[in-house]
Design a protein around this motif. Structure first.
Motif, PDB file in Angstrom:
ATOM      1  N   LEU A 171       0.826  -1.204   0.000  1.00 49.48           N
ATOM      2  CA  LEU A 171       0.000   0.000   0.000  1.00 49.48           C
ATOM      3  C   LEU A 171       0.862   1.256   0.000  1.00 49.48           C
ATOM      4  O   LEU A 171       0.526   2.244  -0.659  1.00 49.48           O
ATOM      5  N   GLN A 172       1.986   1.226   0.737  1.00 45.46           N
ATOM      6  CA  GLN A 172       2.889   2.371   0.734  1.00 45.46           C
ATOM      7  C   GLN A 172       3.416   2.646  -0.672  1.00 45.46           C
ATOM      8  O   GLN A 172       3.422   3.786  -1.140  1.00 45.46           O
ATOM      9  N   MET A 173       3.844   1.606  -1.359  1.00 42.79           N
ATOM     10  CA  MET A 173       4.373   1.775  -2.710  1.00 42.79           C
ATOM     11  C   MET A 173       3.274   2.116  -3.712  1.00 42.79           C
ATOM     12  O   MET A 173       3.488   2.918  -4.634  1.00 42.79           O
ATOM     13  N   GLU A 174       2.102   1.548  -3.546  1.00 44.81           N
ATOM     14  CA  GLU A 174       0.977   1.861  -4.429  1.00 44.81           C
ATOM     15  C   GLU A 174       0.632   3.357  -4.357  1.00 44.81           C
ATOM     16  O   GLU A 174       0.389   4.002  -5.372  1.00 44.81           O
ATOM     17  N   PHE A 220       4.257   5.678  -5.091  1.00 38.99           N
ATOM     18  CA  PHE A 220       4.993   5.473  -6.342  1.00 38.99           C
ATOM     19  C   PHE A 220       4.113   5.066  -7.514  1.00 38.99           C
ATOM     20  O   PHE A 220       4.065   5.755  -8.532  1.00 38.99           O
ATOM     21  N   PHE A 221       3.384   3.969  -7.380  1.00 38.75           N
ATOM     22  CA  PHE A 221       2.606   3.496  -8.529  1.00 38.75           C
ATOM     23  C   PHE A 221       1.468   4.453  -8.885  1.00 38.75           C
ATOM     24  O   PHE A 221       1.130   4.595 -10.063  1.00 38.75           O
ATOM     25  N   TYR A 256       8.861   4.233   3.443  1.00 39.31           N
ATOM     26  CA  TYR A 256       8.527   5.579   2.967  1.00 39.31           C
ATOM     27  C   TYR A 256       9.654   6.114   2.093  1.00 39.31           C
ATOM     28  O   TYR A 256       9.424   6.608   0.987  1.00 39.31           O
ATOM     29  N   ALA A 257      10.894   5.996   2.578  1.00 41.64           N
ATOM     30  CA  ALA A 257      12.034   6.447   1.790  1.00 41.64           C
ATOM     31  C   ALA A 257      12.147   5.664   0.483  1.00 41.64           C
ATOM     32  O   ALA A 257      12.439   6.234  -0.572  1.00 41.64           O
ATOM     33  N   ALA A 258      11.897   4.365   0.553  1.00 43.63           N
ATOM     34  CA  ALA A 258      11.963   3.547  -0.671  1.00 43.63           C
ATOM     35  C   ALA A 258      10.983   4.062  -1.715  1.00 43.63           C
ATOM     36  O   ALA A 258      11.304   4.137  -2.906  1.00 43.63           O
TER      37      ALA A 258
END
Length: 287
Positions: free
Chosen positions: A103-106, A109-110, A151-153
């Motif tokens: 979910l963080q990456m979605e 980023f995505f 988060y940093a990623a």
């Protein structure tokens, strides 16, 4: 010149402030919120100044195309895409569940990636030298602290995408701007999330625990003024005001003394690593 802005995460913080500033300056704004009823104050404020609101959850990939089509239909296209929607997942990397990581990456980023891809055909047709993609990153997109692993990623990924994107879209007269705020007094820390799993025993009393407590005590006391940050973003994007001369000349816009301090400290460490490994790095070709 009046331009059309599409700003995600317009329910609060930088997104709301930027939307209201752009409207006050005579621009057209389409702001997005996940739930218009829950963000009624922001919706009312934007509409009162003549802005438009669309509901959008950037994690729902199958809805992006329809929202972009609707946005392009309102004013005949968009000139400035601002990817602002996001949040921070704070905790030990080991404690984070797969669903929380995704979910963080979605979100960070995505979601921006999908909007960029969907809006690019329209941005190209409006490539009059004034089209801009603004990706709101963070100092965490350059300098990762304990607790901020995912988060940093997500922000490192967004910045890597932005670097390549800037080169790819330059022939179409589309600019890309990465905004890297430090600590500003928004609801960002209040809205941050921690893993469902409580901080596990090995991390208690260590760097993760310390930074989590630091973030908790800093909420609502950040030194950065959001209005000043948003003004700088607006000036760089539009080529007006104090920072207007930077338009088209920079890829990154760091904001806040703490941001600059952390970047400069990281650069020193990076350069120290280069010098320490130089002889080994140069000796890796075939003889």
């Amino acid at each position: 010149m009046s331009q059309v802005w599409f700003i995600t995460g317009a329910s609060s913080g930088f997104g709301l402030d930027l939307a209201l500033l752009a409207l006050s300056a005579g621009h057209k704004v389409i702001g997005t919120v996940r739930d218009a009823s829950r963000a009624s104050d922001a919706v009312s404020a934007i509409k009162a100044k003549g802005g438009e609101i669309l509901e959008l959850d950037v994690t729902k990939a199958d809805t992006i195309a329809a929202v972009v089509e609707k946005a392009n239909g309102i004013y005949g296209g968009v000139d400035i895409l601002v990817n602002n929607a996001g949040y921070s997942l704070l905790g030990a990397v080991e404690d984070m569940k797969e669903e929380e990581v995704k979910l963080q990456m979605e979100t960070n980023f995505f979601g921006p990636l999908r909007l960029i891809r969907a809006f690019l055909p329209t941005l190209r047709t409006r490539g009059n030298g004034n089209s801009t993609i603004v990706n709101i990153s963070s100092i965490a997109g350059q300098d990762a602290q304990p607790t901020c692993g995912l988060y940093a990623a997500s922000k490192f990924a967004l910045e890597g995408l932005s670097e390549a994107l800037a080169l790819e879209v330059a022939p179409f007269n589309i600019a890309v701007l990465i905004v890297e705020p430090g600590a500003f007094r928004t609801n960002f820390l209040h809205a941050s999330k921690q893993p469902e799993t409580p901080l596990s025993e090995p991390y208690k009393g260590g760097p993760v625990d310390t930074v989590l407590q630091k973030f908790g005590s800093a909420a609502g006391k950040q030194r950065g003024d959001p209005a000043k940050a948003v003004a700088r973003i607006f000036e760089v994007v539009t080529g007006t005001g104090e920072a207007g001369g930077l338009r088209g000349k920079i890829l990154r816009l760091p904001l806040g003394p703490d941001c600059l301090e952390r970047i400069e400290r990281k650069l020193k460490k990076f350069n120290a690593d280069i010098e320490a490994t130089r002889s080994f790095a140069l000796a890796t070709d075939f003889d």
